[in-house]
Motif scaffolding. Sequence first.
Motif, PDB file in Angstrom:
ATOM      1  N   VAL A 126     -38.219   0.997 -32.029  1.00  0.00           N
ATOM      2  CA  VAL A 126     -37.599   2.057 -31.253  1.00  0.00           C
ATOM      3  C   VAL A 126     -38.001   3.385 -31.872  1.00  0.00           C
ATOM      4  CG1 VAL A 126     -35.419   3.118 -30.606  1.00  0.00           C
ATOM      5  CG2 VAL A 126     -35.634   0.657 -30.551  1.00  0.00           C
ATOM      6  N   LEU A 127     -38.389   4.338 -31.035  1.00  0.00           N
ATOM      7  CA  LEU A 127     -38.737   5.676 -31.491  1.00  0.00           C
ATOM      8  C   LEU A 127     -37.727   6.652 -30.913  1.00  0.00           C
ATOM      9  CD1 LEU A 127     -42.552   5.544 -30.723  1.00  0.00           C
ATOM     10  CD2 LEU A 127     -41.453   5.091 -32.902  1.00  0.00           C
ATOM     11  N   GLY A 128     -37.146   7.500 -31.743  1.00  0.00           N
ATOM     12  CA  GLY A 128     -36.212   8.513 -31.271  1.00  0.00           C
ATOM     13  C   GLY A 128     -34.794   7.989 -31.186  1.00  0.00           C
ATOM     14  N   VAL A 129     -33.892   8.889 -30.753  1.00  0.00           N
ATOM     15  CA  VAL A 129     -32.473   8.576 -30.697  1.00  0.00           C
ATOM     16  C   VAL A 129     -31.913   9.095 -29.369  1.00  0.00           C
ATOM     17  CG1 VAL A 129     -30.239   8.930 -31.808  1.00  0.00           C
ATOM     18  CG2 VAL A 129     -32.290   8.811 -33.196  1.00  0.00           C
TER      19      VAL A 129
ATOM     20  N   ARG B 298     -44.954   1.373 -24.394  1.00  0.00           N
ATOM     21  CA  ARG B 298     -43.780   2.192 -24.716  1.00  0.00           C
ATOM     22  C   ARG B 298     -43.006   2.450 -23.430  1.00  0.00           C
ATOM     23  NH1 ARG B 298     -46.225   6.790 -28.751  1.00  0.00           N
ATOM     24  NH2 ARG B 298     -46.967   5.339 -30.317  1.00  0.00           N
TER      25      ARG B 298
ATOM     26  N   GLU C 181     -33.568  10.334 -25.273  1.00  0.00           N
ATOM     27  CA  GLU C 181     -35.012  10.500 -25.448  1.00  0.00           C
ATOM     28  C   GLU C 181     -35.663   9.339 -26.203  1.00  0.00           C
ATOM     29  OE1 GLU C 181     -36.822  12.954 -24.094  1.00  0.00           O
ATOM     30  OE2 GLU C 181     -34.966  13.574 -23.128  1.00  0.00           O
ATOM     31  N   SER C 182     -34.912   8.282 -26.509  1.00  0.00           N
ATOM     32  CA  SER C 182     -35.482   7.183 -27.286  1.00  0.00           C
ATOM     33  C   SER C 182     -36.493   6.388 -26.458  1.00  0.00           C
ATOM     34  CB  SER C 182     -34.368   6.273 -27.800  1.00  0.00           C
ATOM     35  OG  SER C 182     -33.608   5.784 -26.733  1.00  0.00           O
TER      36      SER C 182
ATOM     37  N   ARG D  57     -39.548   4.398 -21.759  1.00  0.00           N
ATOM     38  CA  ARG D  57     -38.416   5.322 -21.852  1.00  0.00           C
ATOM     39  C   ARG D  57     -37.277   4.773 -20.999  1.00  0.00           C
ATOM     40  NH1 ARG D  57     -39.382  10.231 -24.030  1.00  0.00           N
ATOM     41  NH2 ARG D  57     -41.536  10.852 -24.271  1.00  0.00           N
TER      42      ARG D  57
END
Length: 185
Positions: free
Chosen positions: A109-112, A128, A115-116, A130
């Motif tokens: 997981v990228l971001g929080v 990836r 917007e992750s 969203r």
Amino acid sequence: MKPRANVRRYFAAHRLLPIAALAVSALIALAWSAGSRWQAPEALLPERSALAAGRLFVRPALPDAQGAVSARPLFAPDRRPPAAEPTPAPVAEVKRAPELLDQAKLVGVLGVGVESVAVVHLPAGSRRLRIGEELGGWRLVSIDTLGASFEREIGDREKPRIEERQLPFVRKPEPLVGKPPRPHR
């Protein structure tokens, strides 16, 4: 008249208004406390005939009326019984092809927050996603510490249903314990 005289009369009237209101309320309070001594009226017992239980008269129903009334729906405009629904033929279990979500593995997981981005490994490669994007008909709804939640709408327009699915994180094996690698200088 002079303008000053009007102003003086205006302020004089405003000084007298609270005094007059106070005097009237004092007179009302004095009259209420001195003149009226209210007492509750004496209780009256009901007549014995009013307490006696009467016989309940039930009008006998026609023998056929119950079935006729219940067969006609109350809120249908034509008040006709609904048509008999045909019994569906038994459907043989159809083997379905494996879905893309069944083959997917959540690897990161990228971001929080909103917007992750979820990193999903598929047989064709990594992708990836969203929140709100789709993967094989499944829409990514949320990402949390347990994994990624997907949902899709199934059924028809008259009876839609939402199916939910959780894609857990893939647990990677722990690295071997030993000396850490040296950085190159």
